[in-house]
Motif scaffolding. Structure first.
Motif, PDB file in Angstrom:
ATOM      1  N   MET A   1       0.845  -1.178   0.000  1.00  0.00           N
ATOM      2  CA  MET A   1       0.000   0.000   0.000  1.00  0.00           C
ATOM      3  C   MET A   1       0.894   1.246   0.000  1.00  0.00           C
ATOM      4  O   MET A   1       1.794   1.370   0.807  1.00  0.00           O
ATOM      5  N   LYS A   2       0.620   2.166  -0.924  1.00  0.00           N
ATOM      6  CA  LYS A   2       1.378   3.412  -0.983  1.00  0.00           C
ATOM      7  C   LYS A   2       0.947   4.343   0.139  1.00  0.00           C
ATOM      8  O   LYS A   2      -0.228   4.435   0.468  1.00  0.00           O
ATOM      9  N   LYS A   3       1.937   5.061   0.695  1.00  0.00           N
ATOM     10  CA  LYS A   3       1.666   6.020   1.765  1.00  0.00           C
ATOM     11  C   LYS A   3       1.729   7.441   1.216  1.00  0.00           C
ATOM     12  O   LYS A   3       2.560   7.752   0.364  1.00  0.00           O
ATOM     13  N   ILE A   4       0.856   8.288   1.745  1.00  0.00           N
ATOM     14  CA  ILE A   4       0.830   9.701   1.403  1.00  0.00           C
ATOM     15  C   ILE A   4       1.018  10.506   2.681  1.00  0.00           C
ATOM     16  O   ILE A   4       0.383  10.227   3.698  1.00  0.00           O
ATOM     17  N   LEU A   5       1.892  11.501   2.622  1.00  0.00           N
ATOM     18  CA  LEU A   5       2.076  12.432   3.734  1.00  0.00           C
ATOM     19  C   LEU A   5       1.123  13.596   3.539  1.00  0.00           C
ATOM     20  O   LEU A   5       1.058  14.181   2.456  1.00  0.00           O
ATOM     21  N   PHE A   6       0.378  13.927   4.591  1.00  0.00           N
ATOM     22  CA  PHE A   6      -0.636  14.979   4.540  1.00  0.00           C
ATOM     23  C   PHE A   6      -0.290  16.031   5.580  1.00  0.00           C
ATOM     24  O   PHE A   6      -0.361  15.764   6.784  1.00  0.00           O
ATOM     25  N   LEU A   7       0.094  17.238   5.131  1.00  0.00           N
ATOM     26  CA  LEU A   7       0.483  18.316   6.045  1.00  0.00           C
ATOM     27  C   LEU A   7      -0.704  19.217   6.327  1.00  0.00           C
ATOM     28  O   LEU A   7      -1.349  19.729   5.403  1.00  0.00           O
ATOM     29  N   THR A   8      -0.968  19.434   7.613  1.00  0.00           N
ATOM     30  CA  THR A   8      -2.078  20.279   8.035  1.00  0.00           C
ATOM     31  C   THR A   8      -1.729  20.881   9.392  1.00  0.00           C
ATOM     32  O   THR A   8      -0.666  20.587   9.950  1.00  0.00           O
ATOM     33  N   GLY A   9      -2.585  21.720   9.927  1.00  0.00           N
ATOM     34  CA  GLY A   9      -2.311  22.338  11.224  1.00  0.00           C
ATOM     35  C   GLY A   9      -3.512  23.100  11.737  1.00  0.00           C
ATOM     36  O   GLY A   9      -4.551  23.188  11.061  1.00  0.00           O
ATOM     37  N   ASP A  10      -3.374  23.674  12.926  1.00  0.00           N
ATOM     38  CA  ASP A  10      -4.479  24.421  13.527  1.00  0.00           C
ATOM     39  C   ASP A  10      -4.964  25.527  12.604  1.00  0.00           C
ATOM     40  O   ASP A  10      -4.172  26.274  12.026  1.00  0.00           O
ATOM     41  N   PHE A  11      -6.256  25.612  12.469  1.00  0.00           N
ATOM     42  CA  PHE A  11      -6.959  26.589  11.655  1.00  0.00           C
ATOM     43  C   PHE A  11      -6.709  26.424  10.162  1.00  0.00           C
ATOM     44  O   PHE A  11      -6.837  27.350   9.376  1.00  0.00           O
ATOM     45  N   THR A  12      -6.408  25.191   9.794  1.00  0.00           N
ATOM     46  CA  THR A  12      -6.472  24.804   8.395  1.00  0.00           C
ATOM     47  C   THR A  12      -7.923  24.935   7.947  1.00  0.00           C
ATOM     48  O   THR A  12      -8.832  24.935   8.779  1.00  0.00           O
ATOM     49  N   GLU A  13      -8.137  25.030   6.650  1.00  0.00           N
ATOM     50  CA  GLU A  13      -9.505  25.076   6.150  1.00  0.00           C
ATOM     51  C   GLU A  13     -10.117  23.685   6.321  1.00  0.00           C
ATOM     52  O   GLU A  13      -9.499  22.692   5.950  1.00  0.00           O
ATOM     53  N   ASP A  14     -11.291  23.638   6.916  1.00  0.00           N
ATOM     54  CA  ASP A  14     -11.958  22.387   7.267  1.00  0.00           C
ATOM     55  C   ASP A  14     -12.087  21.442   6.069  1.00  0.00           C
ATOM     56  O   ASP A  14     -11.631  20.295   6.120  1.00  0.00           O
ATOM     57  N   TYR A  15     -12.711  21.898   4.984  1.00  0.00           N
ATOM     58  CA  TYR A  15     -12.898  21.045   3.818  1.00  0.00           C
ATOM     59  C   TYR A  15     -11.567  20.621   3.224  1.00  0.00           C
ATOM     60  O   TYR A  15     -11.435  19.522   2.703  1.00  0.00           O
ATOM     61  N   GLU A  16     -10.573  21.511   3.254  1.00  0.00           N
ATOM     62  CA  GLU A  16      -9.292  21.219   2.620  1.00  0.00           C
ATOM     63  C   GLU A  16      -8.462  20.212   3.404  1.00  0.00           C
ATOM     64  O   GLU A  16      -7.445  19.723   2.898  1.00  0.00           O
ATOM     65  N   THR A  17      -8.890  19.902   4.597  1.00  0.00           N
ATOM     66  CA  THR A  17      -8.266  18.822   5.359  1.00  0.00           C
ATOM     67  C   THR A  17      -9.143  17.572   5.302  1.00  0.00           C
ATOM     68  O   THR A  17      -8.695  16.509   4.898  1.00  0.00           O
ATOM     69  N   MET A  18     -10.389  17.718   5.710  1.00  0.00           N
ATOM     70  CA  MET A  18     -11.279  16.555   5.827  1.00  0.00           C
ATOM     71  C   MET A  18     -11.504  15.842   4.485  1.00  0.00           C
ATOM     72  O   MET A  18     -11.378  14.623   4.403  1.00  0.00           O
ATOM     73  N   VAL A  19     -11.841  16.596   3.468  1.00  0.00           N
ATOM     74  CA  VAL A  19     -12.260  15.973   2.206  1.00  0.00           C
ATOM     75  C   VAL A  19     -11.107  15.247   1.502  1.00  0.00           C
ATOM     76  O   VAL A  19     -11.230  14.062   1.189  1.00  0.00           O
ATOM     77  N   PRO A  20      -9.961  15.899   1.233  1.00  0.00           N
ATOM     78  CA  PRO A  20      -8.884  15.147   0.568  1.00  0.00           C
ATOM     79  C   PRO A  20      -8.393  13.951   1.392  1.00  0.00           C
ATOM     80  O   PRO A  20      -8.121  12.886   0.842  1.00  0.00           O
ATOM     81  N   PHE A  21      -8.299  14.129   2.703  1.00  0.00           N
ATOM     82  CA  PHE A  21      -7.866  13.031   3.568  1.00  0.00           C
ATOM     83  C   PHE A  21      -8.778  11.821   3.375  1.00  0.00           C
ATOM     84  O   PHE A  21      -8.322  10.706   3.145  1.00  0.00           O
ATOM     85  N   GLN A  22     -10.090  12.054   3.450  1.00  0.00           N
ATOM     86  CA  GLN A  22     -11.043  10.954   3.320  1.00  0.00           C
ATOM     87  C   GLN A  22     -11.068  10.386   1.906  1.00  0.00           C
ATOM     88  O   GLN A  22     -11.183   9.173   1.723  1.00  0.00           O
ATOM     89  N   MET A  23     -10.954  11.240   0.888  1.00  0.00           N
ATOM     90  CA  MET A  23     -10.962  10.763  -0.495  1.00  0.00           C
ATOM     91  C   MET A  23      -9.773   9.832  -0.750  1.00  0.00           C
ATOM     92  O   MET A  23      -9.922   8.791  -1.391  1.00  0.00           O
ATOM     93  N   LEU A  24      -8.610  10.209  -0.261  1.00  0.00           N
ATOM     94  CA  LEU A  24      -7.411   9.403  -0.496  1.00  0.00           C
ATOM     95  C   LEU A  24      -7.456   8.087   0.267  1.00  0.00           C
ATOM     96  O   LEU A  24      -7.032   7.054  -0.236  1.00  0.00           O
ATOM     97  N   GLU A  25      -7.987   8.105   1.481  1.00  0.00           N
ATOM     98  CA  GLU A  25      -8.169   6.850   2.212  1.00  0.00           C
ATOM     99  C   GLU A  25      -9.207   5.964   1.521  1.00  0.00           C
ATOM    100  O   GLU A  25      -9.042   4.758   1.453  1.00  0.00           O
ATOM    101  N   MET A  26     -10.248   6.588   0.990  1.00  0.00           N
ATOM    102  CA  MET A  26     -11.314   5.840   0.333  1.00  0.00           C
ATOM    103  C   MET A  26     -10.783   5.008  -0.833  1.00  0.00           C
ATOM    104  O   MET A  26     -11.230   3.880  -1.045  1.00  0.00           O
ATOM    105  N   VAL A  27      -9.824   5.536  -1.571  1.00  0.00           N
ATOM    106  CA  VAL A  27      -9.320   4.793  -2.728  1.00  0.00           C
ATOM    107  C   VAL A  27      -8.159   3.868  -2.363  1.00  0.00           C
ATOM    108  O   VAL A  27      -7.572   3.246  -3.242  1.00  0.00           O
TER     109      VAL A  27
END
Length: 191
Positions: A1-27
């Motif tokens: 399984m390929k790994k992806i590093l996802f950089l985020t932090g406090d007061f990141t944009e909600d959708y820009e963290t939640m949605v890509p994170f979940q989309m990439l895990e989904m596939v």
């Protein structure tokens, strides 16, 4: 399984963290969401940015997002790709030298990178955009130009690809951004 590093932090944009994170895990990717000075199980606060007719976006409290990996444990050579969320987090994350060195690794090894909105501020601070055509939230255009990038003005729901980099202006672009990132990762999606 390929790994992806996802950089985020406090007061990141909600959708820009939640949605890509979940989309990439989904596939099927193993996605490690990290933030400097935080460890697995810590939360970050997110903010919801919306466009309501003002001169800039408005900001409201978002969700708490639980990090699933410790920043101190990241070994960049273990990752096949990098995703950078936007929002306000990049303005201070770009001050972290360890984080910038991680970002530079993905460019020096030509691995796929996706960045959205203000996430491009991390790329400009890492000094990796020179010679690239890319986009970002419009307010980041001067930084892209000063860093030697060729800023592309595109619709908010589009993404722009140049070499190993895919960028987009804001969260409405998630379908385009992730589709193009998946192509860079060598994935094929069929329905």
């Amino acid at each position: 399984m390929k790994k992806i590093l996802f950089l985020t932090g406090d007061f990141t944009e909600d959708y820009e963290t939640m949605v890509p994170f979940q989309m990439l895990e989904m596939v099927g990717y193993e996605v490690h969401a990290v933030c400097p000075d935080k460890k697995k199980g810590d939360s970050i606060k997110t903010a919801i940015h919306d466009f309501e007719g003002d001169q800039t976006y408005t900001e409201k409290p978002g969700h708490n997002f639980v990090l699933n990996y410790s920043f101190a444990d990241v070994k960049v050579e273990d990752y096949a790709g990098l995703v950078i969320a936007g929002g306000r987090a990049p303005e201070y994350l770009r001050l972290n030298e360890s984080l910038l060195e991680m970002v530079k690794h993905f460019f020096s090894t030509n691995k796929p990178v996706a960045a959205v909105c203000h996430g491009i501020q991390i790329l400009t601070a890492a000094n990796v955009v020179k010679g690239f055509k890319l986009t970002a939230y419009p307010a980041v255009e001067p930084e892209v130009i000063l860093a030697g990038g060729d800023f592309q003005r595109i619709p908010a729901d589009a993404a722009f690809v140049d070499k190993n980099l895919v960028t987009s202006p804001a969260w409405p672009s998630h379908p385009s951004l992730i589709r193009e990132f998946l192509k860079l990762m060598g994935a094929t999606v069929t329905v």
